[in-house]
Scaffold this motif. Structure first.
Motif, PDB file in Angstrom:
ATOM      1  N   ILE A  22      42.063  50.991  47.641  1.00 38.28           N
ATOM      2  CA  ILE A  22      41.352  49.741  47.373  1.00 38.28           C
ATOM      3  C   ILE A  22      40.213  49.592  48.374  1.00 38.28           C
ATOM      4  CG2 ILE A  22      41.540  47.230  47.326  1.00 38.28           C
ATOM      5  CD1 ILE A  22      44.370  47.510  46.393  1.00 38.28           C
ATOM      6  N   ARG A  23      39.054  49.301  47.890  1.00 37.24           N
ATOM      7  CA  ARG A  23      37.885  49.092  48.731  1.00 37.24           C
ATOM      8  C   ARG A  23      37.367  47.672  48.520  1.00 37.24           C
ATOM      9  NH1 ARG A  23      39.933  52.919  50.267  1.00 37.24           N
ATOM     10  NH2 ARG A  23      39.098  55.002  50.683  1.00 37.24           N
ATOM     11  N   SER A  28      34.970  43.208  45.178  1.00 36.46           N
ATOM     12  CA  SER A  28      33.977  42.144  45.058  1.00 36.46           C
ATOM     13  C   SER A  28      33.065  42.371  43.858  1.00 36.46           C
ATOM     14  CB  SER A  28      33.147  42.064  46.341  1.00 36.46           C
ATOM     15  OG  SER A  28      32.451  43.283  46.565  1.00 36.46           O
ATOM     16  N   GLU A  29      32.721  43.623  43.575  1.00 40.23           N
ATOM     17  CA  GLU A  29      31.862  43.901  42.427  1.00 40.23           C
ATOM     18  C   GLU A  29      32.568  43.567  41.113  1.00 40.23           C
ATOM     19  OE1 GLU A  29      30.657  47.918  42.728  1.00 40.23           O
ATOM     20  OE2 GLU A  29      29.132  47.561  44.265  1.00 40.23           O
ATOM     21  N   PHE A  33      31.312  40.633  38.543  1.00 37.99           N
ATOM     22  CA  PHE A  33      31.012  40.925  37.143  1.00 37.99           C
ATOM     23  C   PHE A  33      31.805  40.013  36.211  1.00 37.99           C
ATOM     24  CE2 PHE A  33      32.119  43.212  33.232  1.00 37.99           C
ATOM     25  CZ  PHE A  33      30.855  43.387  32.700  1.00 37.99           C
ATOM     26  N   PHE A  34      33.055  39.745  36.555  1.00 39.57           N
ATOM     27  CA  PHE A  34      33.881  38.890  35.691  1.00 39.57           C
ATOM     28  C   PHE A  34      33.368  37.453  35.682  1.00 39.57           C
ATOM     29  CE2 PHE A  34      37.490  35.937  35.356  1.00 39.57           C
ATOM     30  CZ  PHE A  34      37.893  36.229  34.068  1.00 39.57           C
ATOM     31  N   PHE A  35      33.101  36.891  36.867  1.00 39.24           N
ATOM     32  CA  PHE A  35      32.684  35.495  36.933  1.00 39.24           C
ATOM     33  C   PHE A  35      31.233  35.300  36.503  1.00 39.24           C
ATOM     34  CE2 PHE A  35      36.313  35.243  39.888  1.00 39.24           C
ATOM     35  CZ  PHE A  35      36.959  34.153  39.332  1.00 39.24           C
TER      36      PHE A  35
END
Length: 218
Positions: A22-23, A28-29, A33-35
């Motif tokens: 996990i990075r 965060s990306e 993208f979802f929000f």
């Protein structure tokens, strides 16, 4: 300490599953993208709160749908391997399809490697038959009924005609999909607006038409 972080960070998170892959940037990306499908840069605080709740409702609804599909049904199997059957009960749908590809690729690769060597196949077959005969002799004719009698303490009498029920996905199970604000606005825009019969305006109807009031006053 910071310069040698590649050496001590994996060891520090060794007891945490999947922490090493996990990075922060990838997390965060994906969240951005979802929000971004719900928010805009010029939204007010009230709009931000409403759209944030819609985004969270969509996530919860999608999670419930996926959990229901995993629990109520079983994915289609393409082979008779017990490994694939066990994987279908262990993993979720998306992960199972990836594991299924690996299982089929390993099976095909094994067939290619051992398909031309008939002597090895005969030797393996002979070894399996020998193990089956040894296990059969060691069991001494111990059947499933003997196992149940040993487990329960009493041997069942008569033929067992009751079988476990088959799982089925019934319609109308009570789970309704949560519709977000964006989808509501799109569906509302597709509807044909009602017009006034007197002046063809879309802001009122025939009863509250100002033209009708003017004729009545005159």
């Amino acid at each position: 300490m910071y310069d040698m972080r590649e050496s001590w960070i994996p060891a520090y998170f060794r007891d945490k599953p999947m922490y090493g892959v996990i990075r922060t940037t990838s997390r965060s990306e994906s969240e951005n993208f979802f929000f971004s499908n719900f928010h805009q840069s010029g939204s007010s605080l009230c709009q931000f709160y409403i759209r944030f709740e819609s985004a969270m409702d969509k996530q919860r609804s999608e999670t419930k749908r996926l959990n229901h599909e995993c629990r109520s049904g079983k994915p289609a199997l393409v082979s008779k391997l017990y490994l694939e059957d066990d994987a279908s009960e262990l993993y979720t749908r998306s992960v199972f399809y990836k594991v299924q590809e690996e299982i089929l690729a390993a099976r095909d690769d094994m067939r290619i490697q051992t398909g031309n060597d008939l002597d090895k196949l005969k030797q393996v077959n002979k070894s399996i038959q020998g193990l089956n005969s040894e296990l059969g002799d060691a069991s001494g004719g111990f059947t499933k009924q003997d196992f149940m009698a040993n487990l329960i303490g009493k041997r069942p009498t008569g033929d067992i005609s009751i079988q476990p029920p088959l799982q089925c996905k019934n319609k109308g199970s009570g789970l309704k999909r949560i519709v977000g604000e964006r989808e509501k606005a799109i569906n509302q825009a597709k509807k044909k607006a009602r017009k006034c019969k007197l002046c063809s305006s879309t802001f009122h109807d025939q009863r509250t038409c100002p033209t009708k009031k003017k004729f009545a006053e005159s």
